[in-house]
Motif scaffolding. Structure first.
Motif, mmCIF file in Angstrom:
data_model
loop_
_atom_site.group_PDB
_atom_site.id
_atom_site.type_symbol
_atom_site.label_atom_id
_atom_site.label_comp_id
_atom_site.label_asym_id
_atom_site.label_seq_id
_atom_site.Cartn_x
_atom_site.Cartn_y
_atom_site.Cartn_z
ATOM 1 N N ARG A 1 -1.195 1.537 8.711
ATOM 2 C CA ARG A 1 -0.904 2.964 8.780
ATOM 3 C C ARG A 1 -0.181 3.281 7.473
ATOM 4 O O ARG A 1 0.831 2.659 7.136
ATOM 5 C CB ARG A 1 -0.038 3.286 9.998
ATOM 6 C CG ARG A 1 0.042 4.767 10.300
ATOM 7 C CD ARG A 1 0.541 5.021 11.724
ATOM 8 N NE ARG A 1 1.735 4.290 12.072
ATOM 9 C CZ ARG A 1 2.982 4.725 11.834
ATOM 10 N NH1 ARG A 1 3.179 5.886 11.270
ATOM 11 N NH2 ARG A 1 4.013 3.987 12.179
ATOM 12 N N VAL A 2 -0.731 4.211 6.704
ATOM 13 C CA VAL A 2 -0.213 4.527 5.371
ATOM 14 C C VAL A 2 0.242 5.984 5.349
ATOM 15 O O VAL A 2 -0.466 6.868 5.828
ATOM 16 C CB VAL A 2 -1.288 4.283 4.292
ATOM 17 C CG1 VAL A 2 -0.791 4.662 2.908
ATOM 18 C CG2 VAL A 2 -1.735 2.822 4.318
ATOM 19 N N ASP A 3 1.438 6.195 4.787
ATOM 20 C CA ASP A 3 2.032 7.531 4.687
ATOM 21 C C ASP A 3 1.710 8.131 3.323
ATOM 22 O O ASP A 3 2.050 7.568 2.286
ATOM 23 C CB ASP A 3 3.541 7.414 4.874
ATOM 24 C CG ASP A 3 4.255 8.752 4.780
ATOM 25 O OD1 ASP A 3 3.591 9.802 4.723
ATOM 26 O OD2 ASP A 3 5.500 8.737 4.774
ATOM 27 N N GLN B 1 1.999 -5.639 1.917
ATOM 28 C CA GLN B 1 2.959 -5.774 3.009
ATOM 29 C C GLN B 1 3.558 -4.405 3.343
ATOM 30 O O GLN B 1 3.426 -3.445 2.562
ATOM 31 C CB GLN B 1 4.092 -6.726 2.593
ATOM 32 C CG GLN B 1 3.626 -8.116 2.253
ATOM 33 C CD GLN B 1 3.012 -8.830 3.442
ATOM 34 O OE1 GLN B 1 3.539 -8.755 4.556
ATOM 35 N NE2 GLN B 1 1.887 -9.501 3.223
ATOM 36 N N VAL B 2 4.230 -4.324 4.478
ATOM 37 C CA VAL B 2 4.924 -3.092 4.866
ATOM 38 C C VAL B 2 5.928 -2.724 3.769
ATOM 39 O O VAL B 2 6.658 -3.573 3.275
ATOM 40 C CB VAL B 2 5.641 -3.269 6.224
ATOM 41 C CG1 VAL B 2 6.542 -2.071 6.517
ATOM 42 C CG2 VAL B 2 4.619 -3.455 7.334
ATOM 43 N N GLY B 3 5.928 -1.452 3.385
ATOM 44 C CA GLY B 3 6.822 -0.958 2.331
ATOM 45 C C GLY B 3 6.162 -0.882 0.970
ATOM 46 O O GLY B 3 6.652 -0.203 0.080
ATOM 47 N N ASP B 4 5.040 -1.589 0.797
ATOM 48 C CA ASP B 4 4.318 -1.538 -0.479
ATOM 49 C C ASP B 4 3.590 -0.205 -0.622
ATOM 50 O O ASP B 4 3.245 0.445 0.360
ATOM 51 C CB ASP B 4 3.261 -2.653 -0.553
ATOM 52 C CG ASP B 4 3.848 -4.025 -0.768
ATOM 53 O OD1 ASP B 4 5.039 -4.129 -1.125
ATOM 54 O OD2 ASP B 4 3.094 -5.005 -0.573
ATOM 55 N N GLY C 1 -8.513 8.304 -5.860
ATOM 56 C CA GLY C 1 -7.700 7.337 -5.131
ATOM 57 C C GLY C 1 -6.310 7.920 -4.995
ATOM 58 O O GLY C 1 -5.753 8.437 -5.957
ATOM 59 N N VAL C 2 -5.759 7.864 -3.809
ATOM 60 C CA VAL C 2 -4.471 8.488 -3.532
ATOM 61 C C VAL C 2 -3.452 7.415 -3.186
ATOM 62 O O VAL C 2 -3.717 6.572 -2.330
ATOM 63 C CB VAL C 2 -4.602 9.483 -2.366
ATOM 64 C CG1 VAL C 2 -3.270 10.123 -2.050
ATOM 65 C CG2 VAL C 2 -5.660 10.523 -2.680
ATOM 66 N N PRO C 3 -2.262 7.437 -3.825
ATOM 67 C CA PRO C 3 -1.242 6.452 -3.467
ATOM 68 C C PRO C 3 -0.540 6.814 -2.169
ATOM 69 O O PRO C 3 -0.320 7.989 -1.876
ATOM 70 C CB PRO C 3 -0.257 6.497 -4.647
ATOM 71 C CG PRO C 3 -0.446 7.816 -5.265
ATOM 72 C CD PRO C 3 -1.848 8.258 -4.968
ATOM 73 N N GLY C 4 -0.199 5.791 -1.408
ATOM 74 C CA GLY C 4 0.548 5.973 -0.166
ATOM 75 C C GLY C 4 1.368 4.734 0.117
ATOM 76 O O GLY C 4 1.137 3.668 -0.460
ATOM 77 N N ARG C 5 2.367 4.878 1.012
ATOM 78 C CA ARG C 5 3.256 3.767 1.351
ATOM 79 C C ARG C 5 2.872 3.207 2.709
ATOM 80 O O ARG C 5 2.716 3.932 3.680
ATOM 81 C CB ARG C 5 4.713 4.227 1.379
ATOM 82 C CG ARG C 5 5.717 3.090 1.498
ATOM 83 C CD ARG C 5 7.148 3.582 1.389
ATOM 84 N NE ARG C 5 7.526 4.427 2.499
ATOM 85 C CZ ARG C 5 7.931 3.960 3.696
ATOM 86 N NH1 ARG C 5 8.020 2.665 3.888
ATOM 87 N NH2 ARG C 5 8.246 4.785 4.655
ATOM 88 N N VAL C 6 2.734 1.895 2.790
ATOM 89 C CA VAL C 6 2.359 1.208 4.031
ATOM 90 C C VAL C 6 3.552 1.213 4.978
ATOM 91 O O VAL C 6 4.641 0.773 4.604
ATOM 92 C CB VAL C 6 1.906 -0.232 3.738
ATOM 93 C CG1 VAL C 6 1.649 -0.994 5.025
ATOM 94 C CG2 VAL C 6 0.677 -0.230 2.843
ATOM 95 N N VAL C 7 3.344 1.719 6.204
ATOM 96 C CA VAL C 7 4.428 1.765 7.188
ATOM 97 C C VAL C 7 4.222 0.797 8.352
ATOM 98 O O VAL C 7 5.193 0.414 9.001
ATOM 99 C CB VAL C 7 4.674 3.196 7.706
ATOM 100 C CG1 VAL C 7 5.195 4.080 6.602
ATOM 101 C CG2 VAL C 7 3.427 3.796 8.310
#
Length: 85
Positions: free
Chosen positions: A22-24, A41-44, A4-10
């Motif tokens: 869309r996740v960065d 939410q966006v930014g999480d 599992g890879v962490p990413g930030r929701v944009v």
């Protein structure tokens, strides 16, 4: 092996079970399903596995995990021994 890879929701699109984001992932962006984590939410930050966000993650834990990946050379080309610039 599962990873599992962490990413930030944009960005977030859609509603209910069709909700996607869309996740960065450190400069690489992918669209993932938010069906399992409607609270995101966006930014999480979220953990993504096979195209599905599976949990919300606090920023400190996400950044710590990403630092560990960087130390291990995750994202480097296979067969290289030097870290990427």
């Amino acid at each position: 092996m599962c990873l599992g890879v962490p990413g930030r929701v944009v960005e977030i699109h859609g509603e209910d079970l069709g909700r996607t984001a869309r996740v960065d992932f450190g400069g690489v962006e992918q669209v993932v399903s938010l069906a399992y984590v409607p609270e995101v939410q966006v930014g999480d930050y979220t953990i993504v596995h096979v195209g599905f966000a599976i949990t919300r993650l606090d920023e400190a834990a996400a950044l710590e995990t990403l630092d560990l990946f960087a130390e291990l050379g995750a994202g480097d080309e296979p067969g290289t021994t030097e870290p990427s610039p």
